[in-house]
Design an enzyme around this catalytic site. Structure first.
Site, PDB file in Angstrom:
ATOM      1  NE  ARG A  18      -3.975   2.078   0.336  1.00 47.08           N
ATOM      2  CZ  ARG A  18      -5.140   1.981   0.966  1.00 47.08           C
ATOM      3  NH1 ARG A  18      -5.473   0.851   1.564  1.00 47.08           N
ATOM      4  NH2 ARG A  18      -5.966   3.003   1.000  1.00 47.08           N
ATOM      5  CG  HIS A  43      15.596 -13.733   4.069  1.00 52.77           C
ATOM      6  ND1 HIS A  43      15.614 -15.104   4.050  1.00 52.77           N
ATOM      7  CD2 HIS A  43      16.332 -13.353   3.000  1.00 52.77           C
ATOM      8  CE1 HIS A  43      16.324 -15.539   3.014  1.00 52.77           C
ATOM      9  NE2 HIS A  43      16.761 -14.472   2.365  1.00 52.77           N
ATOM     10  CG  HIS A  50      10.121  -9.483   1.844  1.00 51.33           C
ATOM     11  ND1 HIS A  50      11.440  -9.487   2.234  1.00 51.33           N
ATOM     12  CD2 HIS A  50       9.936 -10.622   1.108  1.00 51.33           C
ATOM     13  CE1 HIS A  50      12.030 -10.575   1.769  1.00 51.33           C
ATOM     14  NE2 HIS A  50      11.156 -11.285   1.079  1.00 51.33           N
ATOM     15  CD  GLU A  70      16.307 -16.243   8.045  1.00 55.14           C
ATOM     16  OE1 GLU A  70      16.085 -17.072   8.947  1.00 55.14           O
ATOM     17  OE2 GLU A  70      15.563 -16.103   7.055  1.00 55.14           O
ATOM     18  CG  HIS A 190      10.897 -22.777   4.733  1.00 57.87           C
ATOM     19  ND1 HIS A 190      11.311 -21.598   4.160  1.00 57.87           N
ATOM     20  CD2 HIS A 190       9.975 -23.288   3.900  1.00 57.87           C
ATOM     21  CE1 HIS A 190      10.692 -21.419   2.998  1.00 57.87           C
ATOM     22  NE2 HIS A 190       9.864 -22.430   2.832  1.00 57.87           N
ATOM     23  N   GLY A 213       7.906 -17.068  10.591  1.00 54.27           N
ATOM     24  CA  GLY A 213       7.325 -15.845  10.081  1.00 54.27           C
ATOM     25  C   GLY A 213       5.977 -16.033   9.439  1.00 54.27           C
ATOM     26  CG  HIS A 214       3.778 -17.696   5.326  1.00 57.88           C
ATOM     27  ND1 HIS A 214       3.391 -16.675   4.482  1.00 57.88           N
ATOM     28  CD2 HIS A 214       2.866 -18.688   5.162  1.00 57.88           C
ATOM     29  CE1 HIS A 214       2.301 -17.040   3.821  1.00 57.88           C
ATOM     30  NE2 HIS A 214       1.964 -18.249   4.224  1.00 57.88           N
TER      31      HIS A 214
END
Length: 237
Positions: A18, A43, A50, A70, A190, A213-214
């Site tokens: 945005r 990362h 990002h 990372e 991961h 994270g995700h």
């Protein structure tokens, strides 16, 4: 207990979609630490889709727990890490344009390169970790690079666990046993989630830290960030 480092890349993805500074990467870093997380992970990638390099620099003055950066150790990344002086740098062999990390290092083939880069970071007092697949030969190769830790790439485990195949943990157990024998610290990350983290932690001897994270950010959309951080902390005890 196993430490929880929260990867805040997805916060930056939402912000960048945005423009402006909502949600604030810096505020979320403050919040997850306040909620009990033991560290913050970012990362940055070359296209800055990002986390931006400036974010990493700004976070230096915000992260008072463990700061983990990372990335693929190209020249710009090395310069960034040395400028930020984080607690830990995690080396990941990302291809340019890769959607997400999808493989660990071939620590035998790239031993000399990794050894050189790791030497740079360690000479500045930065703890090093390298992203590896759960392969005993790659663990042994990691030891030869001089790294302090490895980060087990857990996508395969998460996939098999989701299918109900608990034997998918076995290569990770063997990798961890060998890492412990070699006096390598063990991190992991991961696709770890609230669904699979307790089983993973309970079966991996000597697991020091997970970077999530995700899944954590997605789960927080439904359950709230503070609640989710504390749910992970309970499962990691």
């Amino acid at each position: 207990m196993t430490k929880l480092s929260v990867n805040i890349n997805k916060i930056a993805t939402l912000r960048n979609s945005r423009g402006g500074n909502v949600p604030s990467v810096l505020q979320v870093a403050r919040d997850v630490q306040k909620f009990g997380a033991h560290g913050v992970t970012v990362h940055p990638r070359p296209d800055e889709r990002h986390i931006r390099y400036q974010d990493a620099r700004d976070l230096k003055n915000v992260v008072y727990t463990e700061y983990n950066i990372e990335g693929n150790p190209q020249h710009n990344f090395i310069d960034l890490v040395l400028a930020c002086n984080p607690t830990q740098v995690t080396l990941v062999p990302d291809a340019i344009g890769a959607l997400t990390s999808n493989a660990g290092w071939n620590t035998v083939k790239h031993k000399d390169y990794l050894k050189e880069v790791i030497g740079i970071f360690k000479s500045h007092g930065i703890r090093t970790s390298i992203f590896v697949d759960p392969n005993v030969a790659m663990i042994e190769g990691a030891k030869e690079t001089g790294t302090d830790r490895i980060e087990l790439y857990t996508e395969s485990f998460a996939h098999e666990f989701g299918l109900g195949n608990l034997k998918g943990i076995e290569p990770y157990v063997q990798a961890a046993i060998r890492a412990n024998e070699l006096d390598l610290g063990i991190n992991a990350g991961h696709d770890l989630s609230l669904d699979n983290i307790r089983f993973f932690k309970e079966n991996i001897p000597g697991l020091l830290e997970v970077s999530i994270g995700h899944a954590l950010i997605c789960e927080s959309l439904y359950l709230g960030l503070e609640n989710v951080v504390n749910m992970y902390l309970q499962k990691l005890k």
